[in-house]
Design an enzyme around this catalytic site. Structure first.
Site, PDB file in Angstrom:
ATOM      1  N   TYR A 128      -5.664  -3.814  -0.696  1.00  0.00           N
ATOM      2  CA  TYR A 128      -6.787  -2.990  -0.217  1.00  0.00           C
ATOM      3  C   TYR A 128      -6.732  -1.603  -0.856  1.00  0.00           C
ATOM      4  CZ  TYR A 128      -3.535  -0.643   2.998  1.00  0.00           C
ATOM      5  OH  TYR A 128      -2.480   0.068   3.534  1.00  0.00           O
ATOM      6  N   CYS A 129      -7.898  -0.961  -0.881  1.00  0.00           N
ATOM      7  CA  CYS A 129      -7.982   0.446  -1.295  1.00  0.00           C
ATOM      8  C   CYS A 129      -9.077   1.085  -0.446  1.00  0.00           C
ATOM      9  CB  CYS A 129      -8.268   0.579  -2.792  1.00  0.00           C
ATOM     10  SG  CYS A 129      -9.776  -0.201  -3.355  1.00  0.00           S
ATOM     11  N   ASN A 130      -9.653   2.181  -0.895  1.00  0.00           N
ATOM     12  CA  ASN A 130     -10.747   2.793  -0.129  1.00  0.00           C
ATOM     13  C   ASN A 130     -12.044   2.052  -0.430  1.00  0.00           C
ATOM     14  OD1 ASN A 130      -9.363   4.902   1.201  1.00  0.00           O
ATOM     15  ND2 ASN A 130      -9.299   6.048  -0.724  1.00  0.00           N
ATOM     16  N   CYS A 133     -13.927   1.581  -4.109  1.00  0.00           N
ATOM     17  CA  CYS A 133     -13.036   1.709  -5.274  1.00  0.00           C
ATOM     18  C   CYS A 133     -12.814   0.336  -5.905  1.00  0.00           C
ATOM     19  CB  CYS A 133     -11.720   2.336  -4.876  1.00  0.00           C
ATOM     20  SG  CYS A 133     -10.729   1.252  -3.888  1.00  0.00           S
TER      21      CYS A 133
END
Lengths: 164, 154
Positions: A128-130, A133
Site C-alpha cells: 500500500y501507499c497513499n 500514488c
C-alpha cells in the site's frame, strides 16, 4: 532630414526587422488584459488537445486492477498476511498498518533483505501507499517479477484501511 | 568610493519584481514538466481528490500542466509578466480550494504537485504553504508592477 519608411526602402528585409515588427505589433494587439487571457486560454487548450490526441481522449484501463484488494477483503486476511508500506519514511513514522514493513523503490536494495527476513514464502503480500500514488503498483510488480505469486495492492491506499 | 556590488535603488526596485516573477515561473515550469512527463500518474493524483468523475479528471490532468507551463513561460516575458502573475493568482486559489477540501474531509493523500512521489514535498500541508507563498509572491509582483507602471519606470 531622415524619413523613416515603413516598410523600409531597402527591399532586402532582414530577419531581425521582421522579428521586431512581429514582436511590437503582437505586443500592441495583445495589450488588452482580456485578449491576453483569452489568447493564453486558447493556446493552453490547443496544447492540451494535442497532448490528449497523443495520450488518448479517454482514461486508460487499469492494467493491474485484478491484483487489487479492498480494505475489507484485506481485513479478513489481516492475521495471515504481510503488509508492505511503500510510502515515505515520514508517512511511515506518522502512522502505518500494524506489522507493516517498509519497502520503497528508492532504497530497494537496502530494504529487500529486511523484507525477506519477514516473508515466509507462503503469506500473501499486500502493498500500500497513499491514495493516488503509483509506488504500491511498482513495488508489487517488482515482487512479482522476483517470483512471488500472492502479491496484491491495497485499493485506495492507507486511507482506505484507516476508514474501513 | 562605491562598492562594485552597489546597485542603484531604482534599478533594484525595477529588477526585484522580474526576479520574483522568474522564481515563481521556475516553480511553475518544474511542476508542469513533472506532470507532463507522467500524465497517467497525475491523472491518478487528480482522481484521488475525489472532486471530479474519471473523464473530466483525465482531461484536467492534461489541461492543468499546459496551463502551468504557459503561466511559467509567460512570467519570464517582461511585457507579459502581469498576465502570468494573474494566472498564478487564479491557479493558486483553485489549488488552495482543492487542498483545503482535502483537509476538511480528512484525506491525507499525495497532492501530485510535483509528480507522483510520496515525499514531504507532495504532502497536503506543505502544498498549502507552497501555494500560499506563490499566491503572495504573485500578488506582490502585480502590486509592484502597477506602481512601476504608474511611475513610468517600466
Amino acid at each position: 532630414m531622415r524619413i523613416n519608411h515603413f516598410p523600409p526602402a531597402n527591399p532586402i528585409y532582414s530577419l531581425p526587422f521582421h522579428l521586431q515588427v512581429l514582436y511590437t505589433q503582437g505586443m500592441r494587439v495583445s495589450s488588452n488584459p482580456l485578449i491576453r487571457f483569452l489568447l493564453m486560454g486558447s493556446i493552453t487548450v490547443f496544447m492540451s488537445m494535442i497532448h490528449l490526441c497523443l495520450a488518448g481522449w479517454t482514461p486508460p484501463m487499469e492494467p493491474s486492477s485484478s491484483f487489487e484488494v479492498t480494505a475489507q477483503q484485506a481485513f479478513k486476511l489481516s492475521t495471515s498476511l504481510l503488509w508492505v508500506d511503500a510510502r515515505s519514511e515520514y508517512d511511515y513514522q506518522s502512522r502505518h498498518i500494524p506489522g507493516a514493513i517498509r519497502l520503497t523503490k528508492e532504497d530497494w536494495d537496502g530494504m529487500l533483505a529486511g523484507f525477506f527476513q519477514q516473508y515466509d514464502g507462503v503469506k500473501p503480500v499486500i502493498v500500500y501507499c497513499n491514495p493516488g500514488c503509483h509506488s504500491s503498483h511498482e513495488i508489487a510488480n517488482r515482487l512479482r517479477e522476483m517470483g512471488l505469486e500472492s502479491v496484491y495492492v491495497l485499493q485506495g491506499g492507507y486511507e482506505a484501511w484507516a476508514k474501513r | 568610493m562605491k562598492s562594485i556590488l552597489y546597485v542603484k535603488p531604482e534599478t533594484l526596485n525595477s529588477s526585484l519584481p522580474a526576479l520574483m516573477a522568474g522564481l515563481v515561473g521556475l516553480v511553475y515550469l518544474l511542476a508542469a514538466l513533472s506532470k507532463l512527463m507522467d500524465p497517467v500518474g497525475f491523472y491518478h493524483s487528480v482522481q484521488a481528490y475525489r472532486l471530479l468523475p474519471d473523464l473530466p479528471a483525465w482531461w484536467l490532468a492534461h489541461y492543468l500542466p499546459c496551463l502551468e507551463l504557459a503561466a511559467g513561460l509567460v512570467l519570464w516575458l517582461p511585457g507579459w509578466r502581469r498576465t502570468g502573475a494573474w494566472f498564478v493568482v487564479c491557479l493558486s486559489m483553485v489549488f488552495i480550494f482543492a487542498l483545503g477540501s482535502l483537509l476538511i474531509r480528512g484525506m491525507d493523500i499525495s497532492c501530485g504537485c510535483f509528480g507522483t512521489g510520496d515525499g514531504w514535498w507532495n504532502s497536503v500541508p506543505v502544498a498549502l504553504i507552497k501555494n500560499g507563498v506563490l499566491l503572495t509572491a504573485a500578488v506582490w509582483v502585480l502590486r509592484k508592477d502597477r506602481y512601476l507602471l504608474a511611475k513610468h519606470i517600466i
